[in-house]
Scaffold this motif. Structure first.
Motif, PDB file in Angstrom:
ATOM      1  N   PRO A  19       0.797  -1.237   0.000  1.00  0.00           N
ATOM      2  CA  PRO A  19       0.000   0.000   0.000  1.00  0.00           C
ATOM      3  C   PRO A  19       0.821   1.275   0.000  1.00  0.00           C
ATOM      4  CG  PRO A  19       0.045  -0.948   2.199  1.00  0.00           C
ATOM      5  CD  PRO A  19       0.780  -1.915   1.304  1.00  0.00           C
ATOM      6  N   VAL A  20       2.105   1.212   0.403  1.00  0.00           N
ATOM      7  CA  VAL A  20       2.891   2.429   0.572  1.00  0.00           C
ATOM      8  C   VAL A  20       3.018   3.201  -0.737  1.00  0.00           C
ATOM      9  CG1 VAL A  20       5.161   3.342   1.185  1.00  0.00           C
ATOM     10  CG2 VAL A  20       4.163   1.492   2.528  1.00  0.00           C
ATOM     11  N   GLY A  21       3.356   2.512  -1.797  1.00  0.00           N
ATOM     12  CA  GLY A  21       3.545   3.179  -3.075  1.00  0.00           C
ATOM     13  C   GLY A  21       2.274   3.820  -3.582  1.00  0.00           C
ATOM     14  N   TYR A  22       1.145   3.150  -3.413  1.00  0.00           N
ATOM     15  CA  TYR A  22      -0.110   3.689  -3.908  1.00  0.00           C
ATOM     16  C   TYR A  22      -0.591   4.870  -3.066  1.00  0.00           C
ATOM     17  CZ  TYR A  22      -0.207  -0.512  -6.758  1.00  0.00           C
ATOM     18  OH  TYR A  22       0.110  -1.481  -7.661  1.00  0.00           O
ATOM     19  N   VAL A  23      -0.319   4.855  -1.765  1.00  0.00           N
ATOM     20  CA  VAL A  23      -0.658   6.003  -0.923  1.00  0.00           C
ATOM     21  C   VAL A  23       0.150   7.228  -1.361  1.00  0.00           C
ATOM     22  CG1 VAL A  23      -0.516   6.943   1.417  1.00  0.00           C
ATOM     23  CG2 VAL A  23      -1.369   4.626   1.049  1.00  0.00           C
ATOM     24  N   ALA A  24       1.452   7.025  -1.577  1.00  0.00           N
ATOM     25  CA  ALA A  24       2.302   8.128  -2.026  1.00  0.00           C
ATOM     26  C   ALA A  24       1.859   8.628  -3.396  1.00  0.00           C
ATOM     27  CB  ALA A  24       3.760   7.684  -2.067  1.00  0.00           C
ATOM     28  N   LEU A  25       1.525   7.706  -4.292  1.00  0.00           N
ATOM     29  CA  LEU A  25       1.088   8.098  -5.634  1.00  0.00           C
ATOM     30  C   LEU A  25      -0.219   8.886  -5.579  1.00  0.00           C
ATOM     31  CD1 LEU A  25       1.467   7.912  -8.710  1.00  0.00           C
ATOM     32  CD2 LEU A  25       0.232   5.739  -8.652  1.00  0.00           C
ATOM     33  N   PHE A  26      -1.160   8.427  -4.760  1.00  0.00           N
ATOM     34  CA  PHE A  26      -2.442   9.122  -4.646  1.00  0.00           C
ATOM     35  C   PHE A  26      -2.255  10.530  -4.091  1.00  0.00           C
ATOM     36  CE2 PHE A  26      -6.128  10.274  -2.033  1.00  0.00           C
ATOM     37  CZ  PHE A  26      -7.138  10.257  -2.995  1.00  0.00           C
ATOM     38  N   ALA A  27      -1.492  10.639  -2.993  1.00  0.00           N
ATOM     39  CA  ALA A  27      -1.271  11.955  -2.382  1.00  0.00           C
ATOM     40  C   ALA A  27      -0.558  12.892  -3.352  1.00  0.00           C
ATOM     41  CB  ALA A  27      -0.465  11.801  -1.092  1.00  0.00           C
ATOM     42  N   PHE A  28       0.413  12.373  -4.074  1.00  0.00           N
ATOM     43  CA  PHE A  28       1.179  13.195  -5.003  1.00  0.00           C
ATOM     44  C   PHE A  28       0.312  13.679  -6.156  1.00  0.00           C
ATOM     45  CE2 PHE A  28       3.930  13.780  -8.678  1.00  0.00           C
ATOM     46  CZ  PHE A  28       4.924  14.578  -8.161  1.00  0.00           C
ATOM     47  N   LEU A  29      -0.485  12.787  -6.732  1.00  0.00           N
ATOM     48  CA  LEU A  29      -1.319  13.165  -7.870  1.00  0.00           C
ATOM     49  C   LEU A  29      -2.405  14.157  -7.462  1.00  0.00           C
ATOM     50  CD1 LEU A  29      -1.729   9.756  -9.744  1.00  0.00           C
ATOM     51  CD2 LEU A  29      -0.262  11.682 -10.346  1.00  0.00           C
ATOM     52  N   VAL A  30      -2.987  13.970  -6.277  1.00  0.00           N
ATOM     53  CA  VAL A  30      -4.007  14.908  -5.821  1.00  0.00           C
ATOM     54  C   VAL A  30      -3.400  16.291  -5.604  1.00  0.00           C
ATOM     55  CG1 VAL A  30      -5.532  15.483  -3.901  1.00  0.00           C
ATOM     56  CG2 VAL A  30      -5.505  13.158  -4.811  1.00  0.00           C
ATOM     57  N   LEU A  31      -2.246  16.328  -4.957  1.00  0.00           N
ATOM     58  CA  LEU A  31      -1.584  17.607  -4.679  1.00  0.00           C
ATOM     59  C   LEU A  31      -1.226  18.339  -5.965  1.00  0.00           C
ATOM     60  CD1 LEU A  31      -0.236  19.638  -2.775  1.00  0.00           C
ATOM     61  CD2 LEU A  31       1.787  18.170  -2.767  1.00  0.00           C
ATOM     62  N   ASN A  32      -0.564  17.647  -6.875  1.00  0.00           N
ATOM     63  CA  ASN A  32      -0.149  18.301  -8.117  1.00  0.00           C
ATOM     64  C   ASN A  32      -1.335  18.575  -9.034  1.00  0.00           C
ATOM     65  OD1 ASN A  32       2.990  18.520  -8.602  1.00  0.00           O
ATOM     66  ND2 ASN A  32       2.628  16.705  -7.353  1.00  0.00           N
ATOM     67  N   GLY A  33      -2.376  17.749  -8.954  1.00  0.00           N
ATOM     68  CA  GLY A  33      -3.572  18.024  -9.744  1.00  0.00           C
ATOM     69  C   GLY A  33      -4.252  19.314  -9.323  1.00  0.00           C
ATOM     70  N   LEU A  34      -4.311  19.564  -8.013  1.00  0.00           N
ATOM     71  CA  LEU A  34      -4.892  20.812  -7.528  1.00  0.00           C
ATOM     72  C   LEU A  34      -4.062  22.018  -7.960  1.00  0.00           C
ATOM     73  CD1 LEU A  34      -5.917  19.731  -3.905  1.00  0.00           C
ATOM     74  CD2 LEU A  34      -7.429  20.120  -5.863  1.00  0.00           C
ATOM     75  N   LEU A  35      -2.738  21.878  -7.886  1.00  0.00           N
ATOM     76  CA  LEU A  35      -1.877  22.977  -8.306  1.00  0.00           C
ATOM     77  C   LEU A  35      -1.994  23.218  -9.811  1.00  0.00           C
ATOM     78  CD1 LEU A  35       1.300  22.183  -6.187  1.00  0.00           C
ATOM     79  CD2 LEU A  35      -0.320  24.039  -5.829  1.00  0.00           C
ATOM     80  N   PHE A  36      -2.093  22.138 -10.579  1.00  0.00           N
ATOM     81  CA  PHE A  36      -2.244  22.278 -12.029  1.00  0.00           C
ATOM     82  C   PHE A  36      -3.563  22.967 -12.370  1.00  0.00           C
ATOM     83  CE2 PHE A  36      -3.725  20.415 -16.098  1.00  0.00           C
ATOM     84  CZ  PHE A  36      -2.781  20.978 -16.921  1.00  0.00           C
ATOM     85  N   TRP A  37      -4.629  22.617 -11.662  1.00  0.00           N
ATOM     86  CA  TRP A  37      -5.921  23.264 -11.883  1.00  0.00           C
ATOM     87  C   TRP A  37      -5.838  24.756 -11.571  1.00  0.00           C
ATOM     88  CZ3 TRP A  37      -9.191  25.415  -8.059  1.00  0.00           C
ATOM     89  CH2 TRP A  37     -10.455  25.802  -8.516  1.00  0.00           C
ATOM     90  N   LEU A  38      -5.109  25.116 -10.522  1.00  0.00           N
ATOM     91  CA  LEU A  38      -4.931  26.524 -10.176  1.00  0.00           C
ATOM     92  C   LEU A  38      -4.161  27.260 -11.267  1.00  0.00           C
ATOM     93  CD1 LEU A  38      -5.041  28.904  -8.182  1.00  0.00           C
ATOM     94  CD2 LEU A  38      -2.954  27.995  -7.125  1.00  0.00           C
ATOM     95  N   VAL A  39      -3.098  26.643 -11.777  1.00  0.00           N
ATOM     96  CA  VAL A  39      -2.286  27.287 -12.803  1.00  0.00           C
ATOM     97  C   VAL A  39      -3.080  27.469 -14.099  1.00  0.00           C
ATOM     98  CG1 VAL A  39      -0.242  27.041 -14.248  1.00  0.00           C
ATOM     99  CG2 VAL A  39      -0.126  26.461 -11.834  1.00  0.00           C
ATOM    100  N   VAL A  40      -3.830  26.445 -14.485  1.00  0.00           N
ATOM    101  CA  VAL A  40      -4.629  26.554 -15.706  1.00  0.00           C
ATOM    102  C   VAL A  40      -5.643  27.683 -15.581  1.00  0.00           C
ATOM    103  CG1 VAL A  40      -6.345  25.378 -17.136  1.00  0.00           C
ATOM    104  CG2 VAL A  40      -4.311  24.164 -16.394  1.00  0.00           C
ATOM    105  N   GLY A  41      -6.253  27.818 -14.410  1.00  0.00           N
ATOM    106  CA  GLY A  41      -7.180  28.914 -14.192  1.00  0.00           C
ATOM    107  C   GLY A  41      -6.512  30.264 -14.322  1.00  0.00           C
ATOM    108  N   LEU A  42      -5.276  30.380 -13.845  1.00  0.00           N
ATOM    109  CA  LEU A  42      -4.556  31.643 -13.953  1.00  0.00           C
ATOM    110  C   LEU A  42      -4.103  31.925 -15.376  1.00  0.00           C
ATOM    111  CD1 LEU A  42      -2.403  31.389 -10.698  1.00  0.00           C
ATOM    112  CD2 LEU A  42      -4.399  32.833 -11.081  1.00  0.00           C
ATOM    113  N   LEU A  43      -3.730  30.880 -16.116  1.00  0.00           N
ATOM    114  CA  LEU A  43      -3.306  31.067 -17.498  1.00  0.00           C
ATOM    115  C   LEU A  43      -4.453  31.530 -18.400  1.00  0.00           C
ATOM    116  CD1 LEU A  43      -0.961  27.971 -18.019  1.00  0.00           C
ATOM    117  CD2 LEU A  43      -0.273  30.368 -17.948  1.00  0.00           C
ATOM    118  N   GLY A  84       8.605  11.212   2.901  1.00  0.00           N
ATOM    119  CA  GLY A  84       8.688  10.368   4.089  1.00  0.00           C
ATOM    120  C   GLY A  84       7.935   9.065   3.921  1.00  0.00           C
ATOM    121  N   ILE A  85       6.786   9.108   3.227  1.00  0.00           N
ATOM    122  CA  ILE A  85       6.045   7.882   2.947  1.00  0.00           C
ATOM    123  C   ILE A  85       6.877   6.941   2.089  1.00  0.00           C
ATOM    124  CG2 ILE A  85       4.030   6.957   1.740  1.00  0.00           C
ATOM    125  CD1 ILE A  85       2.503   9.444   2.552  1.00  0.00           C
ATOM    126  N   ILE A  86       7.586   7.501   1.121  1.00  0.00           N
ATOM    127  CA  ILE A  86       8.380   6.676   0.206  1.00  0.00           C
ATOM    128  C   ILE A  86       9.514   5.964   0.935  1.00  0.00           C
ATOM    129  CG2 ILE A  86       9.892   6.765  -1.825  1.00  0.00           C
ATOM    130  CD1 ILE A  86       8.232   9.096  -2.844  1.00  0.00           C
TER     131      ILE A  86
END
Length: 327
Positions: A19-43, A84-86
């Motif tokens: 489960p460790v890898g998938y937890v890290a992957l989920f947290a990472f994708l959610v975090l960067n997805g939110l930031l990407f959505w913010l950037v696209v809105g600003l662009l 740290g999860i990794i």
């Protein structure tokens, strides 16, 4: 070196079997997805609002427009948590389950064990960031002039090549044999069939890519992400060699990682040009991205910090493993 490569394969494959890898992957994708959505809105913002450096907002280093500062606190607050999860399971799990004794008695040196575990977690870390490469064409505002080169056949060829690469990695890391075989056969059919049809059905094969902004900030941002990530991973690996509990290892990694994040918030307490301000900038990773990497600037001081801390942590981890061998 065969034992080292075998250990690398085992450690890397463990991220996808637990489960460790998938937890890290989920947290990472959610975090960067939110930031990407913010950037696209600003662009795509109309009027005076917008963004000058897209990568600065993406990597949490911008102070304006509104919302970017919150994104920065969120990104750098969770960054050491993800690393740290990794790393939390790398040595702590071995100690907790008792398999560390078998590993220490194996015909492999301590530095090879630590190097293999670091390479495996670093490869997984790069895999996480490889998913964000899909954001780059949008963030860099790339436009493609379609001249018949990008056809469905060309897309099928590209997908086939990617599937072949995934199948190759699957065989190398001893993943599910039938699934990897089917994936490889599908990739072979798409690559060969798509390439042949693309070559025979269309004679125009030129693709012109024009970047409307300087791509240098994109390159320097990813350079900083790779080296800073290596530092946080090496720090987490060191902590994992101290304790038996993965949870304790994760918490300590988070706390120590914040030592390289929180000084960015304290820089406002110092006058520019003072010793305190210089020290806060030197150890504050978010400041390195806000002022340098996301603007296309490469400062050697952060690079020296990342490399030196990484090497020092790996050395101390080897010494920690040697001390346990002597007990």
């Amino acid at each position: 070196m065969r034992a080292t490569f075998s250990l690398i394969r085992r450690e890397f494959a463990a991220y996808f079997t637990g489960p460790v890898g998938y937890v890290a992957l989920f947290a990472f994708l959610v975090l960067n997805g939110l930031l990407f959505w913010l950037v696209v809105g600003l662009l795509t913002e109309k009027g005076p609002r917008g963004v000058e450096y897209p990568m600065q907002v993406m990597l949490g280093g911008a102070e304006s427009p509104p919302g970017a500062l919150v994104a920065g606190v969120l990104f750098w607050g969770l960054f050491p948590a993800v690393t740290g999860i990794i790393t939390s399971r790398l040595v702590a799990e071995e100690r907790g389950t008792g398999t560390i004794e078998a590993l220490l008695t194996a015909p492999i040196r301590d530095w090879q064990v630590i190097l293999a575990k670091f390479v495996a977690c670093f490869a997984f870390y790069l895999t996480l960031w490889a998913t964000t490469l899909l954001y780059v064409p949008v963030l860099a505002d790339w436009t493609v002039e379609w001249q018949g080169a990008v056809t469905p056949y060309a897309v099928a060829t590209l997908v086939g090549v990617l599937l072949l690469l995934v199948a190759k990695l699957g065989f190398w890391f001893d993943l599910n044999g039938w699934a990897v075989l089917l994936l490889g056969l599908l990739g072979l059919v798409l690559a060969v069939g798509g390439g042949y049809l693309h070559a025979t059905q269309d004679e125009r094969h030129l693709v012109h890519i024009a970047a409307n902004i300087d791509p240098r900030p994109v390159f320097t941002s990813y350079l900083g992400v790779v080296l800073a990530g290596a530092m946080f991973l090496a720090l987490g690996l060191l902590v994992s060699s101290w304790v038996k509990s993965q949870l304790v290892a994760w918490m300590l990694s988070l706390l120590l990682g914040l030592l390289f994040v929180l000084p960015a918030l304290a820089r406002w307490q110092f006058e520019p040009g003072t010793l305190g301000y210089s020290l806060a900038y030197y150890v504050a990773v978010p400041e390195h991205f806000r002022r340098d990497f996301t603007r296309g600037v490469i400062d050697t001081r952060p690079l020296v910090l990342y490399v030196s801390v990484t090497l020092a942590c790996l050395y101390l981890t080897v010494r920690s493993l040697e001390a346990r061998r002597l007990r």
